[in-house]
Motif scaffolding. Structure first.
Motif, PDB file in Angstrom:
ATOM      1  N   UNK A 460      -1.422  -0.861  -3.048  1.00 15.06           N
ATOM      2  CA  UNK A 460      -2.257  -1.914  -3.690  1.00 15.06           C
ATOM      3  C   UNK A 460      -2.941  -0.616  -4.606  1.00 15.06           C
ATOM      4  N   UNK A 461      -3.068  -0.707  -6.089  1.00  9.71           N
ATOM      5  CA  UNK A 461      -3.496   0.328  -6.589  1.00  9.71           C
ATOM      6  C   UNK A 461      -4.681  -0.823  -7.398  1.00  9.71           C
ATOM      7  N   UNK A 462      -5.286  -2.014  -7.073  1.00 12.97           N
ATOM      8  CA  UNK A 462      -6.303  -2.459  -8.291  1.00 12.97           C
ATOM      9  C   UNK A 462      -7.407  -2.173  -7.675  1.00 12.97           C
ATOM     10  N   UNK A 463      -8.497  -2.552  -8.880  1.00 10.96           N
ATOM     11  CA  UNK A 463     -10.098  -1.359  -9.048  1.00 10.96           C
ATOM     12  C   UNK A 463      -9.744   0.377  -8.791  1.00 10.96           C
ATOM     13  N   UNK A 464      -8.963   0.573  -9.115  1.00 13.67           N
ATOM     14  CA  UNK A 464      -8.934   2.614  -9.113  1.00 13.67           C
ATOM     15  C   UNK A 464      -8.580   3.031  -8.358  1.00 13.67           C
TER      16      UNK A 464
END
Length: 1094
Positions: A460-464
């Protein structure tokens, strides 16, 4: 063999391409689509770096702020707070960070480098910056020490001297402790470099100095002389105090620990060899390996902890590195997976003169970070919440998806959470400083990494941020039983037969397809239910490059061999269903029909998550290993997977588990082949090509077949011969398939209806099309064959075709059709299943201003140029030469928030974006001159201006090319520094105050300041003001804004409290008033009564 001039072929190519319909942009087509993307929508900047710091060299911890800092051998600095708060900085010189020291609870950090420079970092801004630097010119730095709440930094050097630096001004003091003053005048030998400096916990005026040769000196700072000297005949590696300041412990190069009383001259009061065998006759125990570091930590209740690294006996060959925890009479030896770089004990107090109360040990290993819980029996480790396992097995390929379906991350997380290991500490992760950013960017992002051991990880690479969601082990599909002779050799070999080479993923249907280095393709479906697969379905494919082998003895044998050189459109090729297993043909003397890996024959228990649906294997043909797969695509709506290599391509129907098409590259062209190829003799020996690159083909032997993309023989592949400089007919004939694209489009010139289609790009720059005839959905899809007919060349470009995409008439992206995800393991009604499985039609809405027959645009990008073709007229309406001198490594057609763009990463380090369909250059930044193959293999662009690559074997660097993200980045980044109260100093107690016990303080300013100590020699070190720069200013400004906001909040709270106090006072006054009234009434009532009347 007849030699020929490649230039003639390329000239011929140019003539052919110039004879196609007009390449110039006609005036009537110039304004077909209003493009919304402008160059000011693009800006390139690094966002965050994830993963384990590559080659770590030092570590520090702030016990009040709860922040961990790690320095590396390349001058990088990584800071970690609570999970999700991390930061990356870089020293410009790139020298190794040898020492780190926090200014505890001050939001600052001192770093000392191997180039003898010392730097002060400001951590009170989101992007830390250097405030001051000091470069020593005559002495090498070996040790640093900064006492808590002191502004004087002690710096020990290789010559044995100690200098003092004021951390506020970063100026050297004139006060110097020279080695010859510290040691006894009678000793002639140099004591060696300074390996330790620390002040006595109970007396700041006394400093202990450890010299490598085995001498320890207790130095009186005021009288500038040595009080005591302690000598031992073994080299010293580290020294640690007991908190009462009466004893200290040293670790030595022979594996011993010595404990000394500060007033006890001559001999240590105790000598311990933690791992030495004690001889019975009272002799000295045998020497052990050096104890590299020791820490001595006390507790209020119970025995002190002595924690050390190293010191194992020499006969423990092959034993893993250990951390030893000695507590009272018990000694625990904790084995580590990698060598220990450093360790730190986390304690409840920052004060060195109080009981330390240790609760955890942070151990920095060469490739991992481990935190041990000291408070629980058995010393369990904490579960590490940081994404530090990217490199668990070397990364061989990556894919990046921004703006995924919203239900994907929860689905992957729910199956991944069942894979968690047990036995971790029950406590919260102890490194929990800082605050998360306030970013507004909230679309789901997923990174997929493929690894050398065959694992695939979803992140999960959401929101840095980055967090592992799910891990798939593809090697489970294969038998691992190797013969005994193999086993001895596999330990030294760098073969990774299961390594992942290419991945294709459809986020909507959740179908996953991976191609391995051993010429195998595995197709997975996603399920939330566990299932046991009795037999793993297998399809074998024979791909052979032979122009004249139609009469060859084994023609038409294996799975899906094409028998006619030119299929007639609509002819269904001969295929074989899933054969049971290759064992029947494995006894062929030439290795015919043998795959590189054997698919397991026993039942396979598949837990929830990705479950294997079908394995496709390329087999050996005529004693030759199969060629590695160079391109791969899948389409969930059509139920097809296609893969290609230097021999040709094969299309597999994974619904019916059959090979639909198996074509040699040349057969794709039919009679329109533009290249003059020489037929090759059927028995000429052929070498396999090298997978990711075609360098020195002759050198790759059949043993190299199954090597991983991580092995060295492929790392110089930037000298790979490009299509424009091919010199031999053999390579010319080996035209590989480089890319695929599925789409519903106008396949033939002048078509008025959309047809399912497969486009094929080759390494010689040709884009060909194949029309697909699919049976209707439902039962017939299971029974009737898929028919594929080649329809010829669409366009030719310079260089290998990298990427193809389609736009509708308004210039919007047309994604390939897909099937929504359904649960494959539910044995529901047939009808219900079919409802779910109906194919989603692609809607095409031609704009009213133009005819229906100009409904689509094909965007094609090669290593050198890009073209846009109008369909169905098949005219080239735009073309742009992207690079002449270099070549493109990665190109993606991406959706930005303002429109569609073509993003390219070039081998010379440039990152470029072009408008689509007009191909106007919008951004060109010289980002990084490419140095290694790793970046080339892992670079990917995705939607909304995001991109990533592996900047080291253990770290992912994320960058953005979107102006919006760059502007919001400051908000999105976490804050490392948060205002925290410093704990109170330990109470001295009445008797200690009375009888002069307790800690003695020292006016360091008076002692080390310029007034009394004078100025330091100018030639010793040069002061360099920090760059701070705009970033620093911005950060500082945001820090100040943050401070102001905090102050405002504090004032508001204070105002609120004052208001409450006001109300409370008013209420009290009112109640006092009423009380006095009542008292007055009572007094009046009782005034005239006698005492006996009451």
């Amino acid at each position: 063999m007849k030699k020929f001039n490649i230039r003639k072929v390329l000239d011929g190519l140019k003539e052919v391409s110039s004879s196609t319909p007009s390449v110039q942009v006609g005036p009537q087509e110039n304004h077909l689509i209003q493009e919304t993307l402008q160059s000011d929508h693009f800006q390139l900047c690094k966002t965050v770096r994830h993963g384990f710091p590559y080659q770590p060299s030092s570590m520090a911890f702030d016990p009040v702020q709860k922040i961990l800092a790690i320095g590396t051998q390349s001058g990088a600095l990584r800071l970690f707070g609570r999970p999700g708060v991390e930061c990356y900085c870089q020293h410009e010189s790139g020298a190794a960070v040898i020492h780190l020291q926090f200014l505890i609870n001050e939001g600052a950090l001192v770093s000392a480098l191997a180039d003898d420079s010392v730097h002060l970092w400001n951590l009170r801004q989101k992007r830390p910056a250097i405030l001051h630097s000091l470069k020593f010119s005559r002495e090498r730095i070996t040790f640093c020490h900064l006492p808590f709440q002191s502004k004087w930094l002690y710096i020990g050097t290789e010559r044995g001297n100690i200098h003092l630096v004021n951390v506020e001004s970063f100026m050297l003091s004139g006060y110097v402790i020279m080695w010859n003053k510290a040691i006894e005048l009678s000793s002639k030998a140099h004591p060696g470099p300074v390996v330790h400096i620390s002040d006595n916990p109970m007396d700041e005026g006394k400093l202990i100095i450890g010299f490598e040769a085995g001498i320890v000196v207790l130095w009186d700072l005021k009288s500038k002389k040595a009080d005591y000297r302690y000598t031992y005949d073994e080299a010293i590696h580290s020294v640690a105090w007991h908190h009462e300041g009466k004893q200290f412990i040293c670790s030595h190069s022979d594996g011993t620990l010595t404990i000394w009383n500060i007033r006890g001259q001559g001999k240590p009061i105790q000598t311990i060899t933690p791992h030495g065998k004690q001889p019975k006759d009272g002799k000295k125990p045998e020497p052990c390996k050096p104890i590299l570091k020791v820490e001595y930590k006390t507790t209020r209740i119970g025995e002190p902890f002595i924690i050390l690294s190293g010191g194992l006996s020499y006969d423990t060959v092959g034993r893993r590195p250990c951390l030893t925890v000695m507590h009272g009479k018990s000694t625990a030896v904790l084995e580590m997976d990698y060598p220990i770089v450093d360790f730190l004990t986390l304690c409840e107090t920052p004060y060195s003169n109080d009981f330390q109360e240790p609760y955890a040990v942070v151990v920095l290993l060469e490739k991992d970070l481990v935190v041990i819980d000291l408070a629980q029996n058995g010393y369990p480790i904490f579960e590490n919440p940081y994404p530090l396992t990217i490199h668990e097995s070397p990364v061989t390929c990556c894919e990046y998806f921004a703006d995924c379906p919203v239900d994907l991350i929860p689905a992957l997380y729910s199956v991944g959470s069942r894979q968690k290991r047990q036995g971790y500490s029950k406590k919260e992760w102890p490194i929990n400083g800082g605050n998360w950013g306030q970013g507004t960017q909230s679309y789901p992002e997923i990174i997929i990494t493929g690894h050398a051991d065959g694992t695939v990880k979803f992140w999960d690479a959401s929101a840095i941020m980055l967090q592992v969601l799910y891990k798939l082990k593809t090697a489970k599909v294969f038998d691992r039983n190797r013969s005994k002779e193999d086993k001895s050799s596999t330990e030294v070999s760098d073969e990774d037969p299961f390594a992942i080479q290419i991945m294709a993923w459809c986020p909507e249907s959740r179908m996953l397809c991976v191609a391995g280095v051993s010429a195998n393709v595995i197709i997975y479906r996603f399920s939330k239910l566990e299932v046991t697969t009795e037999v793993v379905q297998l399809v074998e494919v024979r791909m052979q490059y032979e122009l004249n082998d139609i009469e060859s003895p084994d023609g038409g044998g294996g799975g899906g061999e094409q028998t006619s050189a030119l299929p007639t459109p609509g002819a269904s090729p001969q295929t074989s269903g899933p054969p049971s297993h290759p064992s029947t043909s494995s006894n062929n003397s030439d290795g015919g029909n043998m795959p590189c890996l054997k698919v397991r024959s026993t039942p396979l228990k598949q837990s929830a998550g990705y479950q294997v649906d079908l394995v496709v294997q390329l087999v050996w043909v005529s004693g030759e290993p199969p060629q590695q797969i160079t391109s791969l695509a899948l389409n969930s709506s059509y139920g097809l997977v296609v893969f290609g290599n230097s021999n040709g391509l094969a299309v597999v129907d994974y619904v019916q588990k059959t090979v639909v098409l198996n074509l040699g590259t040349v057969e794709l062209y039919g009679s329109n082949d533009p290249y003059q190829r020489q037929p090759r003799s059927p028995r000429k020996s052929r070498q396999p090509s090298g997978g990711l690159c075609d360098i020195n083909e002759g050198s790759a032997t059949s043993e190299d077949r199954c090597k991983s993309p991580t092995s060295d023989h492929r790392d110089n592949s930037f000298s790979r011969s490009r299509s424009s400089s091919v010199t031999s007919i053999d390579k010319e004939a080996r035209e590989s398939i480089s890319s695929f694209h599925f789409s519903d489009t106008f396949v033939r010139k002048g078509d008025s209806a959309l047809t399912p289609c497969l486009y094929v790009g080759t390494t010689l720059g040709t884009m060909l099309s194949l029309a697909l005839t699919l049976p209707p959905a439902g039962e017939q899809r299971q029974l009737q064959p898929v028919i594929i007919s080649p329809t010829g060349i669409l366009v030719r470009l310079k260089g290998s075709v990298m990427r193809m995409a389609f736009l509708d008439s308004t210039g919007s992206m047309l994604p390939p059709p897909f099937e929504p995800w359904f649960e494959p393991n539910v044995t529901a009604d047939g009808e219900e299943r079919e409802k779910v499985r109906k194919r989603r039609p692609v809607s095409v809405s031609p704009s009213t201003s133009q005819d229906l027959n100009e409904s689509q645009y094909a965007v094609v990008c090669s290593e050198k140029q890009a073209k846009v073709i109008s369909l169905p007229s098949q005219t080239c309406i735009y073309k742009h030469s992207i690079t002449e001198t270099s070549f493109i490594l990665r190109a993606d057609v991406v959706q930005m928030s303002q429109g569609v763009s073509l993003a390219c990463f070039c081998a010379n380090g440039h990152i470029m974006t072009l408008s689509v369909p007009g191909l106007r250059p919008l951004m060109d930044v010289n980002y990084l001159p490419l140095t290694d193959m790793r970046i080339a293999r892992t670079f990917c662009f995705t939607n909304l201006g995001q991109a990533m690559y592996l900047c080291s074997p253990t770290e992912i660097q994320r960058i953005t090319y979107s102006q919006d993200t760059c502007e919001n980045l400051q908000e999105m980044l976490g804050e490392l520094f948060t205002p925290v109260e410093t704990p109170e100093a330990p109470n001295r107690g009445f008797f200690k105050g009375l009888f002069g016990g307790g800690a003695q303080s020292l006016d360091r300013e008076e002692l080390f300041g310029e007034v009394s100590a004078g100025k330091a020699s100018r030639s010793l070190a040069q002061h360099i003001p920090g760059p701070g720069g705009i970033e620093g200013m911005k950060g500082a400004a945001s820090g100040i804004v943050g401070d102001l906001a905090r102050a405002r909040i504090a004032l508001d709270e204070r105002g609120q409290k004052l208001g409450e106090l006001d109300e409370r006072t008013a209420a009290m006054m009112a109640s006092a008033d009423s009380f006095s009234k009542h008292a007055h009434e009572m007094m009046l009532k009782c005034k005239d009564k006698k005492w006996y009347q009451f």
